[in-house]
Design a protein around this motif. Structure first.
Motif, PDB file in Angstrom:
ATOM      1  N   SER A 110      -5.375  18.341  24.305  1.00  0.00           N
ATOM      2  CA  SER A 110      -5.223  18.584  22.945  1.00  0.00           C
ATOM      3  C   SER A 110      -5.654  17.625  22.114  1.00  0.00           C
ATOM      4  O   SER A 110      -6.367  16.516  22.528  1.00  0.00           O
ATOM      5  CB  SER A 110      -3.706  18.627  22.521  1.00  0.00           C
ATOM      6  N   ARG A 111      -6.145  17.892  20.626  1.00  0.00           N
ATOM      7  CA  ARG A 111      -6.439  17.051  19.818  1.00  0.00           C
ATOM      8  C   ARG A 111      -5.425  16.835  18.529  1.00  0.00           C
ATOM      9  O   ARG A 111      -5.121  17.620  18.217  1.00  0.00           O
ATOM     10  CB  ARG A 111      -8.183  17.594  19.358  1.00  0.00           C
ATOM     11  N   VAL A 112      -5.814  15.573  18.037  1.00  0.00           N
ATOM     12  CA  VAL A 112      -4.925  15.134  16.956  1.00  0.00           C
ATOM     13  C   VAL A 112      -6.035  14.658  16.103  1.00  0.00           C
ATOM     14  O   VAL A 112      -6.781  13.806  16.395  1.00  0.00           O
ATOM     15  CB  VAL A 112      -3.768  14.222  16.971  1.00  0.00           C
ATOM     16  N   THR A 113      -6.123  15.127  14.763  1.00  0.00           N
ATOM     17  CA  THR A 113      -7.012  14.477  13.895  1.00  0.00           C
ATOM     18  C   THR A 113      -5.958  13.998  12.584  1.00  0.00           C
ATOM     19  O   THR A 113      -5.280  14.890  11.920  1.00  0.00           O
ATOM     20  CB  THR A 113      -7.928  15.592  13.025  1.00  0.00           C
ATOM     21  N   SER A 162       0.757  -1.360   0.195  1.00  0.00           N
ATOM     22  CA  SER A 162      -0.097   0.078  -0.076  1.00  0.00           C
ATOM     23  C   SER A 162       0.918   1.198   0.045  1.00  0.00           C
ATOM     24  O   SER A 162       2.025   1.291   0.392  1.00  0.00           O
ATOM     25  CB  SER A 162      -0.863   0.060   1.231  1.00  0.00           C
ATOM     26  N   ALA A 163       0.390   2.314  -0.283  1.00  0.00           N
ATOM     27  CA  ALA A 163       0.893   3.680  -0.168  1.00  0.00           C
ATOM     28  C   ALA A 163      -0.269   4.605   0.347  1.00  0.00           C
ATOM     29  O   ALA A 163      -1.282   4.497  -0.082  1.00  0.00           O
ATOM     30  CB  ALA A 163       1.510   4.158  -1.677  1.00  0.00           C
ATOM     31  N   ALA A 164       0.404   5.623   1.096  1.00  0.00           N
ATOM     32  CA  ALA A 164      -0.755   6.415   1.560  1.00  0.00           C
ATOM     33  C   ALA A 164      -0.011   7.877   1.869  1.00  0.00           C
ATOM     34  O   ALA A 164       1.150   8.104   2.061  1.00  0.00           O
ATOM     35  CB  ALA A 164      -1.193   6.002   3.189  1.00  0.00           C
ATOM     36  N   LEU A 165      -1.062   8.844   1.780  1.00  0.00           N
ATOM     37  CA  LEU A 165      -0.615  10.231   2.441  1.00  0.00           C
ATOM     38  C   LEU A 165      -1.269  10.201   3.623  1.00  0.00           C
ATOM     39  O   LEU A 165      -2.488  10.037   3.825  1.00  0.00           O
ATOM     40  CB  LEU A 165      -0.987  11.355   1.312  1.00  0.00           C
ATOM     41  N   VAL A 166      -0.332  10.838   4.701  1.00  0.00           N
ATOM     42  CA  VAL A 166      -0.958  10.913   6.178  1.00  0.00           C
ATOM     43  C   VAL A 166      -0.797  12.289   6.818  1.00  0.00           C
ATOM     44  O   VAL A 166       0.471  12.813   6.732  1.00  0.00           O
ATOM     45  CB  VAL A 166      -0.144   9.846   7.240  1.00  0.00           C
ATOM     46  N   THR A 167      -1.829  12.939   6.862  1.00  0.00           N
ATOM     47  CA  THR A 167      -2.054  14.357   7.292  1.00  0.00           C
ATOM     48  C   THR A 167      -2.402  14.140   8.777  1.00  0.00           C
ATOM     49  O   THR A 167      -3.501  13.699   9.089  1.00  0.00           O
ATOM     50  CB  THR A 167      -2.644  15.245   6.589  1.00  0.00           C
ATOM     51  N   ALA A 168      -1.676  14.722   9.728  1.00  0.00           N
ATOM     52  CA  ALA A 168      -1.981  15.028  11.211  1.00  0.00           C
ATOM     53  C   ALA A 168      -2.367  16.321  11.470  1.00  0.00           C
ATOM     54  O   ALA A 168      -1.183  17.141  11.356  1.00  0.00           O
ATOM     55  CB  ALA A 168      -0.797  14.257  12.007  1.00  0.00           C
ATOM     56  N   ASP A 169      -3.445  16.935  11.960  1.00  0.00           N
ATOM     57  CA  ASP A 169      -3.569  18.214  12.472  1.00  0.00           C
ATOM     58  C   ASP A 169      -3.714  18.128  13.999  1.00  0.00           C
ATOM     59  O   ASP A 169      -4.461  17.276  14.577  1.00  0.00           O
ATOM     60  CB  ASP A 169      -4.841  18.736  11.806  1.00  0.00           C
ATOM     61  N   PHE A 170      -2.977  19.117  14.781  1.00  0.00           N
ATOM     62  CA  PHE A 170      -3.102  19.277  16.056  1.00  0.00           C
ATOM     63  C   PHE A 170      -3.632  20.668  16.456  1.00  0.00           C
ATOM     64  O   PHE A 170      -3.519  21.621  16.008  1.00  0.00           O
ATOM     65  CB  PHE A 170      -1.641  19.250  16.622  1.00  0.00           C
ATOM     66  N   THR A 171      -4.804  20.501  17.357  1.00  0.00           N
ATOM     67  CA  THR A 171      -5.536  21.625  17.939  1.00  0.00           C
ATOM     68  C   THR A 171      -5.114  21.796  19.560  1.00  0.00           C
ATOM     69  O   THR A 171      -5.113  21.010  20.374  1.00  0.00           O
ATOM     70  CB  THR A 171      -6.920  21.452  17.873  1.00  0.00           C
ATOM     71  N   ASP A 172      -4.646  22.899  19.932  1.00  0.00           N
ATOM     72  CA  ASP A 172      -4.168  23.130  21.270  1.00  0.00           C
ATOM     73  C   ASP A 172      -5.729  23.625  22.064  1.00  0.00           C
ATOM     74  O   ASP A 172      -6.493  24.343  21.857  1.00  0.00           O
ATOM     75  CB  ASP A 172      -3.430  24.425  21.333  1.00  0.00           C
ATOM     76  N   LEU A 173      -6.160  22.777  23.021  1.00  0.00           N
ATOM     77  CA  LEU A 173      -7.144  22.889  23.870  1.00  0.00           C
ATOM     78  C   LEU A 173      -6.963  23.432  25.265  1.00  0.00           C
ATOM     79  O   LEU A 173      -7.609  23.087  26.120  1.00  0.00           O
ATOM     80  CB  LEU A 173      -7.969  21.754  23.919  1.00  0.00           C
ATOM     81  N   GLY A 174      -5.774  23.733  25.345  1.00  0.00           N
ATOM     82  CA  GLY A 174      -5.291  24.123  26.801  1.00  0.00           C
ATOM     83  C   GLY A 174      -4.625  23.186  27.678  1.00  0.00           C
ATOM     84  O   GLY A 174      -3.395  22.848  26.899  1.00  0.00           O
ATOM     85  N   GLU A 175      -5.160  22.834  28.653  1.00  0.00           N
ATOM     86  CA  GLU A 175      -4.637  21.325  29.074  1.00  0.00           C
ATOM     87  C   GLU A 175      -4.677  20.090  28.432  1.00  0.00           C
ATOM     88  O   GLU A 175      -3.963  19.100  28.809  1.00  0.00           O
ATOM     89  CB  GLU A 175      -5.089  21.289  30.398  1.00  0.00           C
TER      90      GLU A 175
END
Length: 307
Positions: free
Chosen positions: A128-131, A113-126
């Protein structure tokens, strides 16, 4: 508590129903600051902690260079099966905001397989979120299911790892070469290492890959704290990793790393530690490990400034 959920983008009617092409989306909300989550996601020493998707899988890192243009090669090993090779190439890295990489999975020389992987990080204070969005092209059967299970388990591991990760940073007004040489020199490292009032008594020191430093830290009141650092990969003037053991050949306390980033003539030093258990992390925090760690980096700054 760590919250987690998996979001899966439905397959469009025009897509190949065999799973040859798919877009998978995963999301985790983690009870750790975004700076810590980012280090857990990108630092090779931390990635090695959470990479295995399940206890029956071991992951061997052959190469790891988390820089734009760098790549990571790992071998996933399962008893009785051929190794699965994963090559990851870093295309974009925006600190604590986004990472983009390609991923190619192969087995016995054949691309799966081959893939493009994008990880977006959000600061929620104490917290955090990764998508994470995986745009997948499968060349073998069941790769979509494998990616879905692998990324889901991997991100659960990432979330757990972030909860026991400590990250300390300090910008030192000196060139990176000077800061690196003060750290990775067996003559100078024992002179400044440790919090204020502590000293080091060295038994053995070999600051090379697969080398070690066996020493006692001696507190202001004379208390002796036996230490053993075992060094892993060393990328000169960039980073190195090491294991912290409770005394010579004792149980592992943490997987650690230090990285050095040049910034307009100064050096951003990052010291990270993934403790062996969350209980050890909490005990270290209660003991004042964060404050003591900042004191140690402060001593490094003063040592460099006096050169």
């Amino acid at each position: 508590m760590t919250q987690s959920k998996t979001l899966e983008t439905p397959t469009l009617p025009s897509e190949d129903r065999s799973g040859r092409f798919a877009t998978l989306t995963f999301e985790r909300v983690v009870s750790a600051p975004v700076a810590t989550l980012w280090q857990a996601w990108t630092a090779p020493a931390a990635r090695a902690v959470w990479a295995a998707s399940m206890p029956s899988v071991t992951v061997e890192f052959v190469e790891a260079d988390t820089r734009v243009g760098g790549r990571e090669i790992s071998l996933c090993k399962v008893a009785g099966e051929a190794d699965t090779r994963c090559e990851c190439g870093w295309l974009d890295l925006v600190t604590e905001v986004r990472s983009v990489n390609y991923e190619v999975v192969s087995r016995e020389g054949a691309t799966q397989s081959a893939a493009l992987v994008t990880a977006d990080f959000t600061d929620l204070g104490e917290t955090s979120r990764v998508t994470v969005t995986v745009q997948l092209s499968s060349l073998a059967a069941d790769m979509e299911d494998g990616h879905r299970a692998g990324f889901s388990a991997g991100l659960d591991n990432l979330a757990g790892t972030a909860l026991r990760t400590m990250v300390l940073q300090k910008r030192i007004r000196a060139p990176r070469s000077v800061v690196w040489n003060a750290w990775m020199n067996p003559e100078t490292l024992p002179l400044w290492w440790g919090p204020d009032g502590f000293s080091c008594r060295t038994a053995r020191i070999d600051l090379r890959s697969r080398g070690e430093w066996v020493f006692d830290m001696i507190g202001p009141d004379g208390t002796i704290y036996p230490n053993h650092h075992r060094y892993g990969e060393i990328l000169p003037q960039e980073r190195f990793s090491y294991e912290l053991l409770w005394g010579e050949n004792g149980p592992k306390h943490a997987d650690a790393w230090a990285s050095f980033e040049e910034q307009d003539g100064s050096t951003l030093v990052t010291l990270g530690m993934v403790f062996s258990t969350q209980a050890e992390f909490q005990e270290a925090r209660a003991f004042g490990a964060i404050e003591l760690g900042h004191q140690t980096l402060g001593k490094l700054e003063r040592f460099v400034g006096a050169l």
